[in-house]
Each structure stands twice: as C-alpha cells, then as structure tokens.
Design a protein around this motif. Structure first.
Motif, PDB file in Angstrom:
ATOM      1  N   PRO A 137       0.809  -1.228   0.000  1.00  0.00           N
ATOM      2  CA  PRO A 137       0.000   0.000   0.000  1.00  0.00           C
ATOM      3  C   PRO A 137       0.841   1.276   0.000  1.00  0.00           C
ATOM      4  O   PRO A 137       0.409   2.303  -0.534  1.00  0.00           O
ATOM      5  N   ALA A 138       2.033   1.211   0.577  1.00  0.00           N
ATOM      6  CA  ALA A 138       2.915   2.383   0.540  1.00  0.00           C
ATOM      7  C   ALA A 138       3.292   2.712  -0.897  1.00  0.00           C
ATOM      8  O   ALA A 138       3.320   3.886  -1.297  1.00  0.00           O
ATOM      9  N   ALA A 139       3.565   1.677  -1.690  1.00  0.00           N
ATOM     10  CA  ALA A 139       3.900   1.872  -3.103  1.00  0.00           C
ATOM     11  C   ALA A 139       2.690   2.385  -3.873  1.00  0.00           C
ATOM     12  O   ALA A 139       2.802   3.298  -4.697  1.00  0.00           O
ATOM     13  N   GLU A 140       1.540   1.816  -3.589  1.00  0.00           N
ATOM     14  CA  GLU A 140       0.309   2.229  -4.274  1.00  0.00           C
ATOM     15  C   GLU A 140      -0.001   3.700  -4.035  1.00  0.00           C
ATOM     16  O   GLU A 140      -0.379   4.434  -4.953  1.00  0.00           O
ATOM     17  N   ARG A 141       0.197   4.169  -2.799  1.00  0.00           N
ATOM     18  CA  ARG A 141      -0.213   5.523  -2.425  1.00  0.00           C
ATOM     19  C   ARG A 141       0.864   6.576  -2.676  1.00  0.00           C
ATOM     20  O   ARG A 141       0.663   7.746  -2.381  1.00  0.00           O
ATOM     21  N   GLY A 142       1.990   6.156  -3.207  1.00  0.00           N
ATOM     22  CA  GLY A 142       3.013   7.131  -3.584  1.00  0.00           C
ATOM     23  C   GLY A 142       3.851   7.662  -2.436  1.00  0.00           C
ATOM     24  O   GLY A 142       4.390   8.763  -2.533  1.00  0.00           O
ATOM     25  N   GLU A 170       1.246  -2.700  -8.072  1.00  0.00           N
ATOM     26  CA  GLU A 170       0.324  -1.716  -7.481  1.00  0.00           C
ATOM     27  C   GLU A 170       0.772  -0.287  -7.753  1.00  0.00           C
ATOM     28  O   GLU A 170      -0.054   0.595  -7.962  1.00  0.00           O
ATOM     29  N   ALA A 171       2.079  -0.062  -7.744  1.00  0.00           N
ATOM     30  CA  ALA A 171       2.584   1.285  -8.025  1.00  0.00           C
ATOM     31  C   ALA A 171       2.206   1.725  -9.437  1.00  0.00           C
ATOM     32  O   ALA A 171       1.979   2.908  -9.697  1.00  0.00           O
ATOM     33  N   ILE A 172       2.109   0.751 -10.348  1.00  0.00           N
ATOM     34  CA  ILE A 172       1.763   1.068 -11.738  1.00  0.00           C
ATOM     35  C   ILE A 172       0.249   1.069 -11.944  1.00  0.00           C
ATOM     36  O   ILE A 172      -0.332   2.031 -12.461  1.00  0.00           O
ATOM     37  N   ILE A 173      -0.411   0.005 -11.508  1.00  0.00           N
ATOM     38  CA  ILE A 173      -1.850  -0.153 -11.757  1.00  0.00           C
ATOM     39  C   ILE A 173      -2.687   0.888 -11.006  1.00  0.00           C
ATOM     40  O   ILE A 173      -3.625   1.466 -11.559  1.00  0.00           O
ATOM     41  N   LEU A 174      -2.329   1.127  -9.730  1.00  0.00           N
ATOM     42  CA  LEU A 174      -3.116   2.036  -8.906  1.00  0.00           C
ATOM     43  C   LEU A 174      -2.461   3.401  -8.727  1.00  0.00           C
ATOM     44  O   LEU A 174      -3.048   4.290  -8.118  1.00  0.00           O
ATOM     45  N   GLY A 175      -1.254   3.562  -9.262  1.00  0.00           N
ATOM     46  CA  GLY A 175      -0.581   4.852  -9.199  1.00  0.00           C
ATOM     47  C   GLY A 175      -1.060   5.773 -10.315  1.00  0.00           C
ATOM     48  O   GLY A 175      -1.948   5.423 -11.098  1.00  0.00           O
ATOM     49  N   ASN A 176      -0.435   6.943 -10.395  1.00  0.00           N
ATOM     50  CA  ASN A 176      -0.851   7.905 -11.427  1.00  0.00           C
ATOM     51  C   ASN A 176       0.241   8.193 -12.453  1.00  0.00           C
ATOM     52  O   ASN A 176       0.079   9.067 -13.307  1.00  0.00           O
ATOM     53  N   GLY A 177       1.345   7.464 -12.342  1.00  0.00           N
ATOM     54  CA  GLY A 177       2.421   7.658 -13.317  1.00  0.00           C
ATOM     55  C   GLY A 177       3.230   8.915 -13.116  1.00  0.00           C
ATOM     56  O   GLY A 177       4.093   9.244 -13.939  1.00  0.00           O
ATOM     57  N   GLY A 178       2.970   9.636 -12.027  1.00  0.00           N
ATOM     58  CA  GLY A 178       3.677  10.880 -11.747  1.00  0.00           C
ATOM     59  C   GLY A 178       5.043  10.659 -11.118  1.00  0.00           C
ATOM     60  O   GLY A 178       5.506   9.522 -10.992  1.00  0.00           O
ATOM     61  N   PRO A 179       5.699  11.751 -10.706  1.00  0.00           N
ATOM     62  CA  PRO A 179       7.058  11.658 -10.162  1.00  0.00           C
ATOM     63  C   PRO A 179       7.190  10.715  -8.965  1.00  0.00           C
ATOM     64  O   PRO A 179       8.169   9.972  -8.879  1.00  0.00           O
ATOM     65  N   ARG A 210       2.636   0.470 -20.347  1.00  0.00           N
ATOM     66  CA  ARG A 210       2.360   0.864 -21.735  1.00  0.00           C
ATOM     67  C   ARG A 210       0.882   1.186 -21.938  1.00  0.00           C
ATOM     68  O   ARG A 210       0.527   2.156 -22.610  1.00  0.00           O
ATOM     69  N   GLN A 211       0.022   0.353 -21.361  1.00  0.00           N
ATOM     70  CA  GLN A 211      -1.421   0.576 -21.492  1.00  0.00           C
ATOM     71  C   GLN A 211      -1.834   1.938 -20.942  1.00  0.00           C
ATOM     72  O   GLN A 211      -2.763   2.568 -21.450  1.00  0.00           O
ATOM     73  N   ARG A 212      -1.115   2.381 -19.906  1.00  0.00           N
ATOM     74  CA  ARG A 212      -1.485   3.635 -19.242  1.00  0.00           C
ATOM     75  C   ARG A 212      -0.703   4.833 -19.755  1.00  0.00           C
ATOM     76  O   ARG A 212      -0.925   5.965 -19.317  1.00  0.00           O
ATOM     77  N   GLY A 213       0.228   4.595 -20.645  1.00  0.00           N
ATOM     78  CA  GLY A 213       1.004   5.692 -21.202  1.00  0.00           C
ATOM     79  C   GLY A 213       2.032   6.264 -20.242  1.00  0.00           C
ATOM     80  O   GLY A 213       2.392   7.441 -20.347  1.00  0.00           O
ATOM     81  N   TYR A 214       2.522   5.432 -19.332  1.00  0.00           N
ATOM     82  CA  TYR A 214       3.517   5.885 -18.361  1.00  0.00           C
ATOM     83  C   TYR A 214       4.915   5.689 -18.961  1.00  0.00           C
ATOM     84  O   TYR A 214       5.610   4.709 -18.682  1.00  0.00           O
ATOM     85  N   ALA A 215       5.303   6.624 -19.797  1.00  0.00           N
ATOM     86  CA  ALA A 215       6.525   6.478 -20.595  1.00  0.00           C
ATOM     87  C   ALA A 215       7.779   6.341 -19.734  1.00  0.00           C
ATOM     88  O   ALA A 215       8.653   5.506 -20.019  1.00  0.00           O
ATOM     89  N   ARG A 216       7.904   7.160 -18.700  1.00  0.00           N
ATOM     90  CA  ARG A 216       9.117   7.113 -17.876  1.00  0.00           C
ATOM     91  C   ARG A 216       9.210   5.783 -17.120  1.00  0.00           C
ATOM     92  O   ARG A 216      10.288   5.198 -17.028  1.00  0.00           O
TER      93      ARG A 216
END
Length: 227
Positions: A137-142, A170-179, A210-216
């Motif tokens: 959950p720590a990874a999921e919530r950033g 979880e960091a990818i699926i439930l994250g927002n792809g931000g910094p 890739r599906q979410r467009g998280y290029a970095r």
C-alpha cells in the motif's frame, strides 16, 4: 397577588425537595484502559504516561480490537505512540480488520511512527486484510520515503497479495504515473523487484505501464530487461 406569590414559592420548594430525593443515575466511568485509548487517540502523551504508571493495561483492546498504540497511529500522534512503544506496546497487535500499528503506519506514510515500530520488533512478514505487506500500500499511495524505509528494513519486494499484485504492480496499476510513483518504481527495481512477474491475468508490469502511457516508468522497466 400575595397568595399567588406564596403558591409559586411553595411549588419551587417542593420541586427542589423532589429533585434532592430523586436518585441520580451514576455516570458510567471509563476504565483506565478506555481512558488510555482515548488519551492516545488525542495525542495526550502526558496522560498516557500517567495512566500507564497507574497500571492501565497497555495492549487492552476496544470492540474493534484496536489498542491504544493503534489508535495513536490512526491519528499520527507521534509522542503518544513513542510513550506507548517505549513502555512495551505491541507494534504488531492487529485489530479486527488486520491493521497493526506497523502496517497502518506503513500504509499511511506515517514515517516517524513507522521508524519507531521498525526499531521495536515490527514483523516485516505480517500482512493486512488484502494479504499485502506494508510495502504494497505504501507503493500504491506514492509514499516515496516510506517505500525507501521499508526496502531498507528488508521487506520482501516481490511479495504477492491476494489480488495477485506485487508492490511494483500496485505502483503502476493504482498509481498515477507521476514523479512519486515513478521514483517508487525505480526504487523497487533497484531493490530487486521482478519486472516480469505478471498479475493474475498474466499482464506484466511493462504491459500495464504501456497501457497507461507511463513512458518514464516504461523506460525504467525496459532498462531492467522487462518484457
């Protein structure tokens, strides 16, 4: 007029007598353990110390199975938590929904309390109601600093929860792809996260990125030989 005034005085006197003779129900007094939990939730470290000195049971639970330390953790009451932990409170005591002070602090990014639990016997293999370690959950919530702390403590980075997800997934699926989530992905990969460990449907971290467009994030995974 005089008679009316006399009657009013007599009525008041009678009401006072009745009130004095009517037994007042005794107020339900809180037990020392209830007071301890309330003081912990409010963050009143001095009262927590006093109640412990008076013999309040430190790990007594409420109807939801919560200890004073867990309630202090819920409200991020660092000083109250410190007093309780120094006095021997169980950092792994889980409530009815499997939250413990250690797991809750990790999930919420309450880093000061988290470090106190880690220094006082936190069970790194303990899991929440979803079957996940504190890291997931720590990874999921950033919570970048929390993830860094848990990795350094030795929490398994490839643990799979009941949803068939790892911290990386979880960091990818439930994250927002931000910094923040991008940095967490980098930290997990550096710590040895399996970049090809797929979810329950066989979708890999790289495919999710890739599906979410998280290029970095995709670049980080690709550099680690993700497929």
């Amino acid at each position: 007029m005089l008679l009316a005034r006399l009657f009013r005085c007599l009525s008041l006197s009678l009401a006072l007598v009745i009130a004095m003779l009517t037994p007042v129900p005794a107020a339900a007094s809180a037990t020392p353990e209830q007071q301890l939990r309330e003081a912990a939730a409010r963050g009143n470290a001095k009262q927590v110390s006093a109640l412990l000195a008076q013999g309040a049971t430190i790990d007594a639970r409420d109807a939801q199975g919560r200890t004073a330390l867990l309630l202090a953790t819920h409200h991020n009451r660092v000083q109250a938590a410190r007093v309780l932990i120094d006095a021997g409170a169980d950092v792994n005591a889980q409530d009815a929904i499997h939250d413990s002070p250690y797991l809750y602090a990790g999930a919420r990014g309450y880093n000061e309390i988290l470090r106190l639990t880690l220094a006082n016997g936190a069970d790194l293999r303990s899991t929440n109601r979803y079957g996940g370690t504190a890291l997931i959950p720590a990874a999921e919530r950033g919570h970048v600093e929390t993830v860094r702390t848990l990795i350094a403590a030795g929490v398994a980075v490839n643990h799979v929860n009941k949803l068939k997800w790892t911290a990386l997934l979880e960091a990818i699926i439930l994250g927002n792809g931000g910094p923040a989530h991008t940095e967490i992905v980098r930290l997990l990969v550096k710590a040895g996260a399996d970049v090809n460990l797929a979810d329950g449907d066989g979708v890999t971290p790289l495919q999710h990125a890739r599906q979410r467009g998280y290029a970095r994030i995709e670049q980080i995974l690709f550099a680690a030989d993700a497929r």
